[in-house]
Scaffold this motif. Structure first.
Motif, PDB file in Angstrom:
ATOM      1  N   LEU A 127       0.924  -1.268   0.066  1.00  0.00           N
ATOM      2  CA  LEU A 127       0.015  -0.025  -0.026  1.00  0.00           C
ATOM      3  C   LEU A 127       0.785   1.076  -0.124  1.00  0.00           C
ATOM      4  O   LEU A 127       1.824   1.320   0.632  1.00  0.00           O
ATOM      5  N   PRO A 128       0.691   2.269  -0.762  1.00  0.00           N
ATOM      6  CA  PRO A 128       1.487   3.294  -0.864  1.00  0.00           C
ATOM      7  C   PRO A 128       1.353   4.306   0.366  1.00  0.00           C
ATOM      8  O   PRO A 128       0.026   4.422   0.788  1.00  0.00           O
ATOM      9  N   TRP A 129       2.192   4.937   0.858  1.00  0.00           N
ATOM     10  CA  TRP A 129       2.015   5.692   1.827  1.00  0.00           C
ATOM     11  C   TRP A 129       2.071   7.311   1.189  1.00  0.00           C
ATOM     12  O   TRP A 129       2.494   7.406   0.299  1.00  0.00           O
ATOM     13  N   GLY A 130       1.607   8.321   2.180  1.00  0.00           N
ATOM     14  CA  GLY A 130       1.630   9.559   1.888  1.00  0.00           C
ATOM     15  C   GLY A 130       0.040   9.835   1.391  1.00  0.00           C
ATOM     16  O   GLY A 130      -0.869   9.003   1.217  1.00  0.00           O
ATOM     17  N   PRO A 131      -0.062  11.154   0.955  1.00  0.00           N
ATOM     18  CA  PRO A 131      -1.342  11.633   0.330  1.00  0.00           C
ATOM     19  C   PRO A 131      -1.667  10.652  -0.929  1.00  0.00           C
ATOM     20  O   PRO A 131      -1.061  10.590  -1.674  1.00  0.00           O
ATOM     21  N   GLU A 132      -2.947  10.667  -1.087  1.00  0.00           N
ATOM     22  CA  GLU A 132      -3.503  10.036  -2.240  1.00  0.00           C
ATOM     23  C   GLU A 132      -3.350  11.262  -3.278  1.00  0.00           C
ATOM     24  O   GLU A 132      -3.627  12.226  -2.939  1.00  0.00           O
ATOM     25  N   GLN A 133      -3.390  10.777  -4.532  1.00  0.00           N
ATOM     26  CA  GLN A 133      -3.213  11.786  -5.712  1.00  0.00           C
ATOM     27  C   GLN A 133      -4.863  12.227  -6.073  1.00  0.00           C
ATOM     28  O   GLN A 133      -5.723  11.266  -5.618  1.00  0.00           O
ATOM     29  N   GLU A 134      -4.939  13.357  -6.176  1.00  0.00           N
ATOM     30  CA  GLU A 134      -6.279  13.862  -6.544  1.00  0.00           C
ATOM     31  C   GLU A 134      -7.042  13.255  -7.433  1.00  0.00           C
ATOM     32  O   GLU A 134      -6.276  13.132  -8.618  1.00  0.00           O
ATOM     33  N   PRO A 135      -8.325  12.982  -7.752  1.00  0.00           N
ATOM     34  CA  PRO A 135      -8.849  12.207  -8.957  1.00  0.00           C
ATOM     35  C   PRO A 135      -8.886  13.326  -9.833  1.00  0.00           C
ATOM     36  O   PRO A 135      -9.143  14.617  -9.598  1.00  0.00           O
ATOM     37  N   ASP A 136      -8.983  12.962 -11.058  1.00  0.00           N
ATOM     38  CA  ASP A 136      -8.801  13.729 -12.151  1.00  0.00           C
ATOM     39  C   ASP A 136     -10.500  14.270 -12.236  1.00  0.00           C
ATOM     40  O   ASP A 136     -11.314  13.765 -11.919  1.00  0.00           O
ATOM     41  N   GLN A 137     -10.249  15.641 -12.404  1.00  0.00           N
ATOM     42  CA  GLN A 137     -11.483  16.482 -12.444  1.00  0.00           C
ATOM     43  C   GLN A 137     -12.703  16.227 -13.324  1.00  0.00           C
ATOM     44  O   GLN A 137     -13.641  16.013 -13.230  1.00  0.00           O
ATOM     45  N   ALA A 138     -12.176  15.523 -14.356  1.00  0.00           N
ATOM     46  CA  ALA A 138     -13.286  15.082 -15.648  1.00  0.00           C
ATOM     47  C   ALA A 138     -13.967  13.798 -14.837  1.00  0.00           C
ATOM     48  O   ALA A 138     -14.948  13.704 -15.132  1.00  0.00           O
ATOM     49  N   ASP A 139     -13.279  12.966 -14.383  1.00  0.00           N
ATOM     50  CA  ASP A 139     -13.795  11.705 -13.958  1.00  0.00           C
ATOM     51  C   ASP A 139     -14.752  11.983 -12.679  1.00  0.00           C
ATOM     52  O   ASP A 139     -15.783  11.280 -12.610  1.00  0.00           O
ATOM     53  N   VAL A 140     -14.550  12.944 -11.908  1.00  0.00           N
ATOM     54  CA  VAL A 140     -15.294  13.461 -10.751  1.00  0.00           C
ATOM     55  C   VAL A 140     -16.663  14.092 -11.559  1.00  0.00           C
ATOM     56  O   VAL A 140     -17.757  13.531 -11.040  1.00  0.00           O
ATOM     57  N   LEU A 141     -16.511  14.774 -12.465  1.00  0.00           N
ATOM     58  CA  LEU A 141     -17.622  15.530 -13.115  1.00  0.00           C
ATOM     59  C   LEU A 141     -18.601  14.258 -13.594  1.00  0.00           C
ATOM     60  O   LEU A 141     -19.785  14.198 -13.491  1.00  0.00           O
ATOM     61  N   THR A 142     -17.817  13.283 -14.311  1.00  0.00           N
ATOM     62  CA  THR A 142     -18.508  12.261 -15.035  1.00  0.00           C
ATOM     63  C   THR A 142     -19.230  11.200 -13.964  1.00  0.00           C
ATOM     64  O   THR A 142     -20.579  11.104 -14.180  1.00  0.00           O
ATOM     65  N   LEU A 143     -18.616  11.035 -12.671  1.00  0.00           N
ATOM     66  CA  LEU A 143     -19.195  10.216 -11.759  1.00  0.00           C
ATOM     67  C   LEU A 143     -20.439  11.270 -11.138  1.00  0.00           C
ATOM     68  O   LEU A 143     -21.500  10.477 -10.912  1.00  0.00           O
ATOM     69  N   GLN A 144     -20.377  12.310 -11.234  1.00  0.00           N
ATOM     70  CA  GLN A 144     -21.453  13.041 -10.419  1.00  0.00           C
ATOM     71  C   GLN A 144     -22.810  12.981 -11.459  1.00  0.00           C
ATOM     72  O   GLN A 144     -23.774  12.863 -11.028  1.00  0.00           O
ATOM     73  N   GLN A 145     -22.276  13.217 -12.732  1.00  0.00           N
ATOM     74  CA  GLN A 145     -23.536  13.459 -13.568  1.00  0.00           C
ATOM     75  C   GLN A 145     -24.031  11.963 -13.951  1.00  0.00           C
ATOM     76  O   GLN A 145     -25.322  11.858 -13.978  1.00  0.00           O
ATOM     77  N   GLU A 146     -23.323  10.741 -13.547  1.00  0.00           N
ATOM     78  CA  GLU A 146     -23.892   9.431 -13.771  1.00  0.00           C
ATOM     79  C   GLU A 146     -24.774   9.167 -12.461  1.00  0.00           C
ATOM     80  O   GLU A 146     -26.006   8.606 -12.328  1.00  0.00           O
ATOM     81  N   THR A 147     -24.304   9.624 -11.251  1.00  0.00           N
ATOM     82  CA  THR A 147     -24.803   9.402 -10.114  1.00  0.00           C
ATOM     83  C   THR A 147     -26.304  10.404 -10.183  1.00  0.00           C
ATOM     84  O   THR A 147     -27.567   9.514  -9.679  1.00  0.00           O
ATOM     85  N   VAL A 148     -26.437  11.520 -10.696  1.00  0.00           N
ATOM     86  CA  VAL A 148     -27.788  12.088 -10.824  1.00  0.00           C
ATOM     87  C   VAL A 148     -28.552  11.297 -11.930  1.00  0.00           C
ATOM     88  O   VAL A 148     -29.760  11.340 -11.808  1.00  0.00           O
ATOM     89  N   ALA A 149     -28.127  11.011 -12.983  1.00  0.00           N
ATOM     90  CA  ALA A 149     -28.831  10.201 -14.035  1.00  0.00           C
ATOM     91  C   ALA A 149     -29.290   8.922 -13.347  1.00  0.00           C
ATOM     92  O   ALA A 149     -30.586   8.573 -13.492  1.00  0.00           O
ATOM     93  N   LEU A 150     -28.527   8.178 -12.638  1.00  0.00           N
ATOM     94  CA  LEU A 150     -29.243   6.820 -12.086  1.00  0.00           C
ATOM     95  C   LEU A 150     -30.112   7.220 -11.154  1.00  0.00           C
ATOM     96  O   LEU A 150     -31.526   6.319 -10.886  1.00  0.00           O
TER      97      LEU A 150
END
Length: 174
Positions: A96-119
């Motif tokens: 398991l990597p140590w340290g802070p996790e990388q920030e998710p790609d904003q495009a992926d976050v936006l897509t996930l939010q849109q899919e959540t609303v659509a669902l």
């Protein structure tokens, strides 16, 4: 009775000569027993060494009223073999990597939010009977049989409604 006295001498006095005699007698027998029970030579050797070390450290646990010395030693051997085999078959935990996790790609976050609303909208459009069963199955973690017991509906009806609801959701999400 000879071996019982040896174990007591180890327990009471840390008698190395008694241990050496027990080791000389039992170690090859334990190794042979383990090899006959399916262990390879290296595992049997390792396990026999471990068993004899356990005899030295746990001589205070021996009770001659419960078992003979041989039975006690071979029981330890059987249990150690099982432990070693389990340890060998258990996969190593992934790194398991140590340290802070990388920030998710904003495009992926936006897509996930849109899919959540659509669902959410697709779920809201389902007939009440289907939506209720989907919620119980997927959000309530109930099995189809548990849903049938809870609702009193036949199992076939529950399966059909869930299948129809999933088809509708699939089409709505395309």
């Amino acid at each position: 009775m000879l071996w019982v006295n040896h174990v007591f001498r180890i327990r009471d006095h840390g008698d190395k000569q008694a241990f050496a005699e027990l080791f000389e007698h039992f170690a090859p027998r334990v190794k042979g027993f383990l090899m006959r029970s399916g262990a390879d030579a290296s595992l049997a050797e390792e396990c026999a060494q471990d068993v004899m070390a356990a005899l030295w450290h746990k001589a205070h646990q021996f009770d001659p009223g419960r078992a003979s010395v041989a039975t006690w030693i071979f029981t330890i051997a059987r249990n150690r073999k099982i432990d070693l085999l389990r340890r060998q078959r258990r996969p190593e935990p992934e790194e398991l990597p140590w340290g802070p996790e990388q920030e998710p790609d904003q495009a992926d976050v936006l897509t996930l939010q849109q899919e959540t609303v659509a669902l959410g909208a697709a779920l809201a459009d389902l007939p009440d009977a289907q939506r209720d069963l989907i919620q119980k199955a997927y959000f309530g973690d109930l099995t189809h049989s548990e849903i049938a017991a809870e609702t009193g509906l036949p199992l076939g009806t529950i399966k059909s409604r869930i299948r129809l609801a999933l088809d509708r959701l699939r089409h709505a999400m395309k």
